[in-house]
Motif scaffolding. Structure first.
Motif, short mmCIF file in Angstrom:
data_model
loop_
_atom_site.label_atom_id
_atom_site.label_comp_id
_atom_site.label_asym_id
_atom_site.label_seq_id
_atom_site.Cartn_x
_atom_site.Cartn_y
_atom_site.Cartn_z
N GLU A 118 0.80 -1.26 -0.09
CA GLU A 118 -0.25 0.03 0.09
C GLU A 118 0.99 1.16 0.00
OE1 GLU A 118 -3.43 -0.03 0.03
OE2 GLU A 118 -3.55 -2.08 0.09
N ALA A 119 0.21 2.43 -0.40
CA ALA A 119 1.31 3.43 -0.57
C ALA A 119 1.86 4.18 0.69
CB ALA A 119 0.12 4.80 -1.10
N ARG A 120 1.19 3.87 1.91
CA ARG A 120 1.83 4.39 3.12
C ARG A 120 3.17 3.62 3.47
NH1 ARG A 120 -0.04 9.02 4.79
NH2 ARG A 120 -2.27 9.69 4.49
N GLU A 121 2.95 2.33 3.34
CA GLU A 121 4.17 1.34 3.36
C GLU A 121 5.04 1.49 2.47
OE1 GLU A 121 4.68 -3.58 3.91
OE2 GLU A 121 2.67 -2.78 3.47
N ALA A 122 4.77 1.94 1.38
CA ALA A 122 5.93 2.09 0.30
C ALA A 122 6.72 3.44 0.76
CB ALA A 122 5.26 2.20 -0.95
N HIS A 123 5.96 4.28 0.82
CA HIS A 123 6.46 5.67 1.53
C HIS A 123 7.50 5.54 2.61
CE1 HIS A 123 6.65 9.68 3.66
NE2 HIS A 123 7.02 10.00 2.31
N GLU A 124 7.22 4.70 3.63
CA GLU A 124 7.98 4.29 4.92
C GLU A 124 9.10 3.58 4.59
OE1 GLU A 124 9.47 4.59 8.73
OE2 GLU A 124 7.89 5.87 7.53
N ALA A 125 8.89 2.58 3.60
CA ALA A 125 10.09 1.63 3.16
C ALA A 125 10.98 2.50 2.53
CB ALA A 125 9.39 0.42 2.38
N ALA A 126 10.58 3.62 1.59
CA ALA A 126 11.35 4.19 0.88
C ALA A 126 12.18 5.34 1.85
CB ALA A 126 10.94 5.02 -0.41
N ARG A 127 11.55 5.82 2.47
CA ARG A 127 12.07 6.73 3.48
C ARG A 127 13.17 6.06 4.56
NH1 ARG A 127 12.09 8.40 8.30
NH2 ARG A 127 10.78 6.71 9.23
N THR A 128 12.74 5.19 4.91
CA THR A 128 14.09 4.29 5.87
C THR A 128 15.23 3.57 4.85
OG1 THR A 128 12.74 2.34 5.80
CG2 THR A 128 12.31 3.90 7.46
N GLY A 129 15.05 3.70 3.65
CA GLY A 129 16.10 3.19 2.88
C GLY A 129 15.70 1.52 2.48
N ASP A 130 14.61 1.02 2.94
CA ASP A 130 14.41 -0.45 2.65
C ASP A 130 13.64 -0.88 1.44
OD1 ASP A 130 13.98 -3.30 3.72
OD2 ASP A 130 11.94 -2.60 3.77
N ALA A 131 13.44 0.40 0.63
CA ALA A 131 12.98 -0.03 -0.79
C ALA A 131 13.28 1.16 -1.75
CB ALA A 131 11.25 -0.13 -0.75
N LEU A 132 13.42 0.50 -2.99
CA LEU A 132 13.57 1.43 -4.17
C LEU A 132 12.24 1.47 -4.91
CD1 LEU A 132 15.47 2.93 -6.21
CD2 LEU A 132 15.69 0.86 -7.28
N LEU A 133 11.75 2.90 -4.92
CA LEU A 133 10.41 3.18 -5.59
C LEU A 133 11.08 3.47 -7.22
CD1 LEU A 133 8.77 5.45 -3.22
CD2 LEU A 133 8.86 3.14 -3.18
N VAL A 134 10.31 2.57 -8.07
CA VAL A 134 10.44 2.69 -9.52
C VAL A 134 9.24 3.25 -10.15
CG1 VAL A 134 11.70 1.56 -11.56
CG2 VAL A 134 12.39 0.99 -9.48
N ASP A 135 9.18 4.49 -10.56
CA ASP A 135 8.16 4.94 -11.35
C ASP A 135 8.30 4.51 -12.86
OD1 ASP A 135 6.04 6.32 -12.43
OD2 ASP A 135 6.72 8.31 -11.37
N ILE A 136 7.25 3.87 -13.39
CA ILE A 136 7.28 3.34 -14.75
C ILE A 136 6.45 4.01 -15.75
CG2 ILE A 136 8.38 1.18 -14.24
CD1 ILE A 136 5.23 -0.29 -14.73
N ARG A 137 5.64 4.99 -15.19
CA ARG A 137 4.80 5.66 -15.93
C ARG A 137 5.23 6.51 -17.13
NH1 ARG A 137 2.73 10.13 -12.55
NH2 ARG A 137 4.72 10.06 -11.69
N TYR A 138 4.55 6.67 -18.16
CA TYR A 138 5.35 7.08 -19.32
C TYR A 138 5.33 8.74 -19.03
CZ TYR A 138 0.34 7.11 -20.89
OH TYR A 138 -0.85 7.41 -21.00
N GLU A 139 6.13 9.51 -19.82
CA GLU A 139 6.42 10.75 -19.59
C GLU A 139 5.06 11.84 -19.53
OE1 GLU A 139 9.46 14.39 -21.24
OE2 GLU A 139 8.96 12.63 -22.59
N ALA A 140 4.19 11.48 -20.45
CA ALA A 140 3.08 12.49 -20.53
C ALA A 140 2.39 12.48 -19.05
CB ALA A 140 1.96 12.00 -21.36
N LEU A 141 2.15 11.32 -18.48
CA LEU A 141 1.42 10.93 -17.13
C LEU A 141 2.45 11.68 -16.03
CD1 LEU A 141 0.14 7.44 -17.10
CD2 LEU A 141 -1.15 9.45 -17.20
N ARG A 142 3.76 11.63 -16.20
CA ARG A 142 4.74 12.08 -15.13
C ARG A 142 4.44 13.74 -15.13
NH1 ARG A 142 8.33 8.65 -17.24
NH2 ARG A 142 9.51 10.24 -18.07
N ASN A 143 4.44 14.20 -16.42
CA ASN A 143 4.25 15.46 -16.64
C ASN A 143 2.99 16.29 -16.22
OD1 ASN A 143 6.73 15.97 -17.89
ND2 ASN A 143 6.13 15.61 -19.71
N ARG A 144 1.90 15.38 -16.37
CA ARG A 144 0.85 15.90 -15.86
C ARG A 144 0.44 15.74 -14.50
NH1 ARG A 144 -4.28 11.66 -17.20
NH2 ARG A 144 -3.54 11.01 -15.12
#
Length: 123
Positions: free
Chosen positions: A13-39
């Motif tokens: 879930e989102a909050r667990e992913a946020h905490e895992a990234a914050r503590t260095g336990d996970a690498l978040l990888v955004d695979i969205r295409y550029e138009a979605l990231r820009n939007r």
């Protein structure tokens, strides 16, 4: 197909992913295409790797890997827009031996709906 793929690992879930990234336990990888990231903006600290490059960028034994692809025990959380493409991507990472790969339930839209940080794209 999605149910079968998702049965092979525990989604996050989102909050667990946020905490895992914050503590260095996970690498978040955004695979969205550029138009979605820009939007919609970016997840702060997430590595952006478009879907068509994912496997060869995250394969720890690949010659074109990113520096963050440090080993097969790396915990990767794949983020797409709504949590569908990321499930298939996580399954593909499992086939590469990244046994701790998972995906974000609801994708970027769930991240944003949870009120987690989002950065605008700057040109």
């Amino acid at each position: 197909m999605l149910e079968r793929v998702r049965a092979g690992y525990r989604r996050i879930e989102a909050r667990e992913a946020h905490e895992a990234a914050r503590t260095g336990d996970a690498l978040l990888v955004d695979i969205r295409y550029e138009a979605l990231r820009n939007r919609d903006g970016l997840v702060p600290g997430a590595l952006v790797v478009e879907r068509n490059e994912l496997e060869w960028r995250l394969d720890p034994q690949g010659s074109h890997r990113v520096p963050q692809a440090t080993g097969h025990d790396l915990r990767v959380v794949v983020i797409c827009n709504e949590g569908y493409a990321s499930s298939l991507a996580a399954a593909s990472l499992h086939q590469l031996g990244l046994r701790r790969a998972t995906d974000l339930v609801g994708g970027f839209q769930a991240w944003r709906a949870a009120g987690l940080p989002v950065e605008p794209v700057t040109s």
